[in-house]
Write an enzyme that holds these catalytic residues in place. Structure first.
Site, PDB file in Angstrom:
ATOM      1  N   SER A 122       0.816  -1.200   0.000  1.00  0.00           N
ATOM      2  CA  SER A 122       0.000   0.000   0.000  1.00  0.00           C
ATOM      3  C   SER A 122       0.862   1.268   0.000  1.00  0.00           C
ATOM      4  CB  SER A 122      -0.973  -0.059   1.185  1.00  0.00           C
ATOM      5  OG  SER A 122      -2.015   0.846   1.026  1.00  0.00           O
ATOM      6  N   ASP A 239     -10.043  -3.644  -5.314  1.00  0.00           N
ATOM      7  CA  ASP A 239      -9.419  -2.790  -4.292  1.00  0.00           C
ATOM      8  C   ASP A 239     -10.117  -1.428  -4.291  1.00  0.00           C
ATOM      9  OD1 ASP A 239      -7.673  -1.091  -2.817  1.00  0.00           O
ATOM     10  OD2 ASP A 239      -5.962  -2.348  -3.320  1.00  0.00           O
ATOM     11  N   HIS A 269      -8.291  -4.881  -0.958  1.00  0.00           N
ATOM     12  CA  HIS A 269      -6.973  -4.273  -0.769  1.00  0.00           C
ATOM     13  C   HIS A 269      -5.973  -5.156  -0.016  1.00  0.00           C
ATOM     14  CE1 HIS A 269      -4.114  -1.043  -0.385  1.00  0.00           C
ATOM     15  NE2 HIS A 269      -4.141  -1.086   0.925  1.00  0.00           N
TER      16      HIS A 269
END
Ligand code: 9JX
Length: 299
Positions: A122, A239, A269
């Site tokens: 991320s 996501d 995600h």
């Protein structure tokens, strides 16, 4: 370094002198974790965690890596977990990158001759891209899990982006609302674990932090074509936080000759904390990708 730590305590009240840490360029104490493999290490892997979480959330990833005789290390970014700094109030994105480079250099000195891989998730993926830009020769390869390259266009509408930039100037501490962990994984147990972990950030997203991320995402555009490193990109096509189009775009734009993109259909995600079949498949992919590249001597 250690004798300076004196009575400095973590945000949770533990003494830094009893914990692994380093002191960053601004004098802030950064909490570190090290996981040694049973035998002699074949290479090093640095885990770069994301926004609002911490280095302790990678136990499954770590055990998969140490089983492959990899020495894993990580730290909590400033303002996160057991490191110092105001919680999730970013002053400058480059601080995350700079601190990672400091830790990297430290480990390079302690383990000369070992290749270094990155495992980045991320916002950590965005940090990793900047690391590759600055130190391409230091990194043997990167596993990107749902990297932040483009924010979800539904969440970051042009109007919201504009507002965040204007607000950042006048009201940087204003709340933009909360991140909903239920929208980040289909695995209900993982969502609950995330909620129950006090080392995660459970407060609101502030304008300052969002604006910092926006700026870092905007500036990375120029960096992408300069990337030449080996990379494995993993992303879920459902996501809702970091849009999968970011990984497609990165894959197409990077100058790397050794690049692989795997899109997980229907996944959210948090790929390493998704439904068991997704997580298992991605772990197998990572194992195979790493073992194929561990023996490769850098050219
Ligand atoms: C966060 C922006 C990226 C404002 C956050 C089940 C990220 C689980 C979990 C840990 C998700 C990892 C990622 C708050 C406020 C861009 C469900 C923001 C953001 C913003 C990361 C890491 C939850 C979220 N969730 N994220 N985690 N995070 O960089 O383990 S498990 Cl803009």
């Amino acid at each position: 370094m250690l004798e300076e730590s004196g009575d400095r305590v973590t945000p949770q009240g533990l003494l830094y002198k009893d914990l692994s840490h380093f002191v960053n360029a601004d004098g802030n104490y950064i909490f570190c974790r090290y996981w040694e493999p049973p035998g002699p290490p074949r290479a090093l892997v640095m885990i770069i965690h994301g926004a609002g979480e911490h280095s302790g959330r990678y136990a499954e990833v770590v055990s998969m890596l140490t089983k492959q005789s990899l020495f894993v290390f990580s730290h909590d970014h400033i303002g996160h977990g057991q490191s110092e700094g105001k919680r999730m109030i970013g002053s400058d994105f480059r601080i995350y990158v700079r601190d990672c480079l400091q830790h990297l250099d430290l480990m390079k000195d302690r383990h000369p001759g070992l290749q270094i891989f990155l495992f980045a998730h991320s916002m950590g993926g965005l940090v990793a891209i900047y690391i590759l830009h600055e130190r391409p020769e230091d990194i043997a390869g990167v596993v990107f899990v749902s990297p932040l390259v483009i924010l979800n266009p539904e969440a970051a509408t042009p109007m919201k982006v504009f507002l965040a930039r204007v607000l950042d100037y006048f009201l940087p501490n204003v709340s933009l609302g909360y991140m909903d962990p239920h929208s980040l994984s289909r695995n209900a147990k993982e969502v609950q674990d995330y909620i129950d972990d006090p080392l995660n950030y459970h407060g609101p997203v502030r304008v300052r932090f969002a604006a910092m991320l926006l700026n870092a995402v905007t500036s990375v555009e120029k960096v992408l074509p300069t990337i030449t490193s080996r990379m494995l990109l993993l992303h879920g096509d459902a996501d809702k936080l970091c849009d999968v189009s970011g990984s497609y775009h990165f894959y197409k734009t990077a100058a790397s000759s050794d690049k692989t993109l795997k899109v997980f259909e229907g996944s959210f995600h948090q790929l390493h904390k998704e439904l068991t079949e997704v997580t298992e498949e991605m772990f197998e992919l990572i194992e195979k990708w790493l073992s194929d590249r561990l023996s490769l001597v850098e050219t």
